[in-house]
Design an enzyme around this catalytic site. Structure first.
Site, PDB file in Angstrom:
ATOM      1  N   SER A 103      -2.914 -29.724  11.444  1.00 39.77           N
ATOM      2  CA  SER A 103      -3.838 -28.536  12.047  1.00 39.77           C
ATOM      3  C   SER A 103      -5.351 -29.358  12.446  1.00 39.77           C
ATOM      4  O   SER A 103      -6.170 -29.409  12.079  1.00 39.77           O
ATOM      5  CB  SER A 103      -4.346 -27.189  10.442  1.00 39.77           C
ATOM      6  OG  SER A 103      -4.911 -27.103  11.082  1.00 39.77           O
ATOM      7  N   TYR A 116      -5.904 -24.008   2.489  1.00 42.11           N
ATOM      8  CA  TYR A 116      -4.541 -24.892   3.789  1.00 42.11           C
ATOM      9  C   TYR A 116      -5.791 -25.987   4.881  1.00 42.11           C
ATOM     10  O   TYR A 116      -4.833 -26.586   4.538  1.00 42.11           O
ATOM     11  CB  TYR A 116      -4.692 -23.703   3.987  1.00 42.11           C
ATOM     12  CG  TYR A 116      -4.026 -23.967   5.384  1.00 42.11           C
ATOM     13  CD1 TYR A 116      -2.333 -24.545   5.288  1.00 42.11           C
ATOM     14  CD2 TYR A 116      -4.439 -23.705   6.422  1.00 42.11           C
ATOM     15  CE1 TYR A 116      -1.712 -24.983   6.347  1.00 42.11           C
ATOM     16  CE2 TYR A 116      -3.714 -24.441   7.759  1.00 42.11           C
ATOM     17  CZ  TYR A 116      -2.633 -24.865   7.344  1.00 42.11           C
ATOM     18  OH  TYR A 116      -1.540 -25.466   8.793  1.00 42.11           O
ATOM     19  N   LYS A 144      -4.404 -30.226   4.275  1.00 40.37           N
ATOM     20  CA  LYS A 144      -4.040 -31.139   5.320  1.00 40.37           C
ATOM     21  C   LYS A 144      -4.717 -32.198   5.681  1.00 40.37           C
ATOM     22  O   LYS A 144      -4.292 -33.342   5.883  1.00 40.37           O
ATOM     23  CB  LYS A 144      -3.854 -30.261   6.540  1.00 40.37           C
ATOM     24  CG  LYS A 144      -3.332 -29.387   6.591  1.00 40.37           C
ATOM     25  CD  LYS A 144      -1.803 -29.522   6.915  1.00 40.37           C
ATOM     26  CE  LYS A 144      -0.886 -28.080   6.750  1.00 40.37           C
ATOM     27  NZ  LYS A 144       0.422 -28.867   7.005  1.00 40.37           N
TER      28      LYS A 144
HETATM   29  N1  UFG Z   1      -7.617 -11.913  15.863  1.00 40.41           N
HETATM   30  C1  UFG Z   1      -8.316 -10.269  15.834  1.00 40.41           C
HETATM   31  N2  UFG Z   1      -7.710  -9.741  15.538  1.00 40.41           N
HETATM   32  C2  UFG Z   1      -6.585  -9.547  14.431  1.00 40.41           C
HETATM   33  C3  UFG Z   1      -5.847 -11.526  14.342  1.00 40.41           C
HETATM   34  C4  UFG Z   1      -6.667 -12.202  14.885  1.00 40.41           C
HETATM   35  O1  UFG Z   1      -9.331 -10.425  16.606  1.00 40.41           O
HETATM   36  O2  UFG Z   1      -5.437  -8.866  14.316  1.00 40.41           O
HETATM   37  C5  UFG Z   1      -9.019 -12.382  16.344  1.00 40.41           C
HETATM   38  C6  UFG Z   1      -9.687 -13.994  15.167  1.00 40.41           C
HETATM   39  O3  UFG Z   1     -11.101 -13.226  15.000  1.00 40.41           O
HETATM   40  C7  UFG Z   1      -9.854 -15.299  16.052  1.00 40.41           C
HETATM   41  C8  UFG Z   1      -8.189 -14.935  16.805  1.00 40.41           C
HETATM   42  O4  UFG Z   1      -7.995 -13.839  17.167  1.00 40.41           O
HETATM   43  O5  UFG Z   1     -11.074 -14.799  16.826  1.00 40.41           O
HETATM   44  C9  UFG Z   1      -7.285 -15.639  16.973  1.00 40.41           C
HETATM   45  O6  UFG Z   1      -7.198 -15.711  15.377  1.00 40.41           O
HETATM   46  P1  UFG Z   1      -5.269 -16.304  14.322  1.00 40.41           P
HETATM   47  O7  UFG Z   1      -5.425 -15.208  12.578  1.00 40.41           O
HETATM   48  O8  UFG Z   1      -4.563 -16.123  15.237  1.00 40.41           O
HETATM   49  O9  UFG Z   1      -5.609 -17.466  14.569  1.00 40.41           O
HETATM   50  P2  UFG Z   1      -6.784 -18.667  13.186  1.00 40.41           P
HETATM   51  O10 UFG Z   1      -8.002 -19.124  14.818  1.00 40.41           O
HETATM   52  O11 UFG Z   1      -7.962 -17.707  13.037  1.00 40.41           O
HETATM   53  O12 UFG Z   1      -5.855 -19.353  12.577  1.00 40.41           O
HETATM   54  C10 UFG Z   1      -5.075 -20.289  13.264  1.00 40.41           C
HETATM   55  C11 UFG Z   1      -3.701 -20.162  12.115  1.00 40.41           C
HETATM   56  C12 UFG Z   1      -4.406 -21.359  11.182  1.00 40.41           C
HETATM   57  C13 UFG Z   1      -4.835 -22.376  11.916  1.00 40.41           C
HETATM   58  C14 UFG Z   1      -5.455 -22.135  12.403  1.00 40.41           C
HETATM   59  C15 UFG Z   1      -5.254 -23.882  13.539  1.00 40.41           C
HETATM   60  O13 UFG Z   1      -3.991 -19.083  11.649  1.00 40.41           O
HETATM   61  O14 UFG Z   1      -2.853 -21.344  10.340  1.00 40.41           O
HETATM   62  O15 UFG Z   1      -5.338 -21.409  13.695  1.00 40.41           O
HETATM   63  O16 UFG Z   1      -6.833 -23.845  14.395  1.00 40.41           O
HETATM   64  F1  UFG Z   1      -4.986 -23.400  10.759  1.00 40.41           F
END
Ligand code: UFG
Length: 339
Positions: free
Chosen positions: A124, A149, A153
């Protein structure tokens, strides 16, 4: 000769099995269905008109895995199984370390017993140390996961490196995924998070379907072009195809390598919302909420290495990602915590 896919019934696993079957591989799946259901693989078999052998067993049980390796001639393993929630991993870190690391150790031990030494491992982008720089992250960027998590990895990557140093006849590709989204364009398989979605795209599709009232955008004061977080979203079918390119590499050479799987382009939360609205014709009501703990401003991949060494690059853009995620949501209206 068969390819063993651990975690093959999950979101990425089901898309991967579909691509493997279409590419002519024989596929054996091991999955304990802890965060997946057997429906996805039934659908994969319907779409491809090919069959998968599925073992509903836990990788933690070595005897069960020995049976699988005894029953099939496995040429390579694609190891996706593992717990994957960043937020949950912070509440139950020991469970994450025990599950993700132990299952990998058992798998590698059994592979070694059967002289199967080609492995594609699902890593990841969370293994990378957070950076303030608005630059693509290459594979040589320092590692430094900031949640349990991601750390599982990172630890597994290190274990695999020492395994390779001890026995250079292993062939290992570690794939560092950025943000997988979207679904197969049949609308038959896709992401089915249990509970209220944590990730952006499933949350948006739930709002579009009227299952949740509004999206909370976590922060609009980041140092980005519109203040919202930027990520490298990658279509799950492109991601699955990246595994097949990695599989070809481990089948033909020895060595250990990490590869970023992303598009190389970053999109903000607001850009994702706008693209989704355009392709779906649905309004996505949102509110600006405080920053989410542990989030970083920007994360996008340098994809040069995968392109040069695996001959792979992502083909699908954000409109296709949003369109396919929406098609999946509409075809499967129960994809929500609330139903
Ligand atoms: N976001 C919102 N509202 C939400 C959900 C997310 O504004 O309800 C924003 C977050 O703040 C972030 C972006 O959308 O800026 C993406 O968030 P995600 O939760 O979709 O993804 P993340 O980048 O936090 O994490 C994801 C996976 C992880 C993985 C990672 C790899 O959830 O498992 O990408 O970089 F490890």
């Amino acid at each position: 000769m068969a390819i063993l896919v651990t975690g093959g019934a999950g979101y990425i696993g089901s898309h991967l099995c579909l691509e493997l079957l279409n590419a002519g591989y024989e596929v054996v799946v091991v999955d304990n269905n802890s965060t997946s259901s057997s429906d996805a693989l039934k659908r994969v078999q319907e779409i491809t008109r090919k069959s998968v052998t599925v073992y509903t067993v836990d990788l933690g049980k070595k005897e069960d895995l020995l049976d699988v390796f005894s029953n099939h001639t496995i040429s390579s393993v694609i190891h996706l199984a593992g717990y994957k929630s960043v937020s949950e991993s912070s509440s139950i870190p020991l469970t994450y370390y025990a599950n993700n690391i132990m299952s990998t150790l058992i798998l590698c031990e059994v592979m070694q017993m059967f002289n199967v030494k080609s492995l594609v491992f699902s890593s990841s982008a969370t293994v990378y140390a957070p950076t303030e720089k608005n630059e693509p992250i290459s594979e040589s960027h320092p590692l430094g996961a900031i949640n349990p998590y991601g750390h599982t990895k990172q630890v597994i990557e290190e274990i695999l490196r020492y395994l390779f140093y001890s026995d250079p006849s292993w062939s290992i590709c570690m794939l560092r995924y950025f943000n997988p989204v979207g679904a197969h364009d049949s609308g038959q398989i896709g992401e089915n998070p249990k509970g209220i979605p944590n990730n952006l795209v499933p949350y948006i599709t739930n709002v579009a379907a009227g299952l949740l009232p509004a999206l909370s955008i976590y922060g609009n004061d980041y140092p980005t072009r519109d203040g919202t977080g930027i990520r490298d979203y990658i279509h799950v079918v492109d991601l699955a195809q990246g595994h097949i390119s990695a599989l070809k590499k481990v089948e033909t050479t020895t060595g250990i390598n990490a590869y970023n799987l992303g598009t190389g382009k970053g999109y903000s939360v607001l850009e994702m919302v706008r693209s989704f609205q355009n392709v779906s014709g649905r309004e996505i009501p949102y509110i600006i909420a405080p920053r989410r703990k542990g989030d970083i401003a920007v994360s996008f991949a340098d994809v040069t290495k995968a392109k040069e060494e695996l001959g792979w690059e992502a083909k699908r853009g954000i409109d296709a990602m949003c369109m396919d995620a929406w098609r999946w949501q509409r075809a499967n209206p129960s994809n929500s915590a609330l139903v």
